[in-house]
Design a protein around this motif. Structure first.
Motif, PDB file in Angstrom:
ATOM      1  N   ALA A 169       0.890  -1.398   0.148  1.00  0.00           N
ATOM      2  CA  ALA A 169       0.112  -0.087   0.111  1.00  0.00           C
ATOM      3  C   ALA A 169       0.834   1.196  -0.159  1.00  0.00           C
ATOM      4  O   ALA A 169       1.784   1.430   0.922  1.00  0.00           O
ATOM      5  CB  ALA A 169      -0.803   0.088   1.197  1.00  0.00           C
ATOM      6  N   LEU A 270      -7.677  -1.815   2.909  1.00  0.00           N
ATOM      7  CA  LEU A 270      -6.858  -0.613   2.706  1.00  0.00           C
ATOM      8  C   LEU A 270      -7.328   0.170   1.664  1.00  0.00           C
ATOM      9  O   LEU A 270      -7.009   1.290   1.701  1.00  0.00           O
ATOM     10  CB  LEU A 270      -5.493  -1.277   2.373  1.00  0.00           C
ATOM     11  N   ARG A 271      -7.970  -0.503   0.763  1.00  0.00           N
ATOM     12  CA  ARG A 271      -8.623   0.421  -0.560  1.00  0.00           C
ATOM     13  C   ARG A 271      -9.311   1.385   0.156  1.00  0.00           C
ATOM     14  O   ARG A 271      -9.680   2.490  -0.644  1.00  0.00           O
ATOM     15  CB  ARG A 271      -9.285  -0.669  -1.431  1.00  0.00           C
ATOM     16  N   CYS A 274      -6.545   3.978   0.917  1.00  0.00           N
ATOM     17  CA  CYS A 274      -5.395   4.246  -0.012  1.00  0.00           C
ATOM     18  C   CYS A 274      -5.784   3.857  -1.270  1.00  0.00           C
ATOM     19  O   CYS A 274      -6.175   2.610  -1.556  1.00  0.00           O
ATOM     20  CB  CYS A 274      -4.469   3.430   0.949  1.00  0.00           C
ATOM     21  N   VAL A 277      -3.153   0.194  -3.959  1.00  0.00           N
ATOM     22  CA  VAL A 277      -2.868  -1.114  -3.283  1.00  0.00           C
ATOM     23  C   VAL A 277      -2.672  -2.455  -4.094  1.00  0.00           C
ATOM     24  O   VAL A 277      -3.403  -2.320  -5.221  1.00  0.00           O
ATOM     25  CB  VAL A 277      -4.026  -1.476  -2.211  1.00  0.00           C
TER      26      VAL A 277
END
Ligand code: SUD
Ligand code: ADP
Length: 284
Positions: A169, A270-271, A274, A277
């Protein structure tokens, strides 16, 4: 004739800074390995004796500042090649991320031009040429997994770590490698990661051992400058990664994951905050 070369990204499984040298570089101990996230470099002969470069990525220099251009110029000058080349970079590796995208492009260009122009340069010579372009370029020539010492150019090949997933990431911030090294106080480092213990974990093919020995002394410096890197690490651990570390001077954070079933949750989690990724495998 056309040559295609793959230029994979690297991650640092451990990175220790021993001291600052009189030439301004830092003496390091790092264990690096490649991941299956790669740029693709196409090199073709052209009639004019010149170097032309293009890329689908609008955000990298396409002149003498490009490391692939510098690699081609170095080979032409050193081996007195009076031929031209057109280099196209299909960029997939995020730029200025701590993943050595530019270094890997330079290494792939050196390998590719050696073939395109039939120069017969040995791997050892290619690594020496690479060291003139950047500290990480020699590692990118050979790839695999290696312990890198000196300023990063002295290599001792190691077996590959046990296969796993790697979630990468990259937060949307810019980190300067020179600034991060410039801020390290090697006499004030609290905890040095151990190259020896990481090497043992790799040789024993212990995934738990590799996760336990992850460590990077540049992380504290970058986290102080950009706290979001620390937050990303925490998020990745909470989402279930087995081991988490910042790569190189950052800002990319990677998580090692043994179970494939855990990957979608980490990736999707995480997406959420951010954009960049990636879920890839180690290049073994
Ligand atoms: C930190 C690392 C870890 O793999 O990777 P990245 O974060 O760049 O991917 C490397 O050491 C980066 O290697 P590379 O990006 O090739 O660095 P270079 O172009 O040689 O050097 C850029 C600048 O970083 C500093 N530098 C680099 C290497 C080193 N051992 N000591 C240093 O002090 C120097 O100030 C130098 O001017
Ligand atoms: N072929 C290239 N690909 C990416 N960046 C390049 C390239 N050539 C020169 N650069 C420049 O090199 C710098 C470092 O890029 P990169 O190698 O991706 O970072 P890092 O060393 O942190 O992994 C960037 O500022 C970028 O503009």
């Amino acid at each position: 004739m056309k040559i295609y070369e793959k230029a994979p990204a690297k991650i640092n499984l451990m990175l220790d800074v021993l001291h600052k040298r009189s030439d301004g570089y830092h003496e390091v101990e790092m264990i690096m390995t490649m991941v299956d996230l790669a740029d693709r470099i196409e090199m073709s002969e052209i009639k004019r004796d010149t170097i032309m470069i293009s890329s689908q990525a609008g955000y990298i220099p396409l002149d003498e500042k490009n490391l692939a251009f510098q690699a081609a110029k170095l080979v032409k000058e050193r081996y007195d090649v009076k031929k031209g080349v057109y280099i196209h970079l299909d960029k997939k590796i995020p730029v200025a991320a701590g993943l050595a995208g530019g270094s890997s492009d330079a290494a792939a260009t050196l390998r590719g031009l050696n073939k395109l122009w039939g120069l017969g340069i040995s791997d050892e010579e290619l690594r020496l040429l690479g060291a003139e372009l950047g500290s990480d370029v020699p590692f990118c020539i050979t790839g695999g997994t290696a312990l890198a010492t000196g300023r990063g150019e002295q290599l001792h090949q190691l077996p590959n770590p046990p296969q796993c997933w790697v979630v990468l990431a990259k937060p949307p911030i810019n980190v300067s490698t020179a600034e991060v090294y410039g801020r390290v106080r090697s006499d004030q480092i609290q905890k040095h990661p151990s190259a020896k213990r990481m090497e043992d974990a790799i040789r024993n093919q212990s995934f738990a051992g590799v996760c336990k020995e992850l460590g990077n002394v540049l992380e504290d410096v970058t986290v102080k400058l950009h706290p979001e890197v620390g937050q990303l690490k925490e998020a990745m651990l909470k989402l279930g990664a087995d081991g988490v570390l910042m790569s190189g001077s950052g800002p990319t954070v990677f998580g090692l994951v043994s179970k494939e079933s855990k990957v979608p949750r980490i990736y999707n989690g995480l997406r959420g905050f951010c954009k960049e990724v990636y879920a890839v495998r180690l290049l073994t």
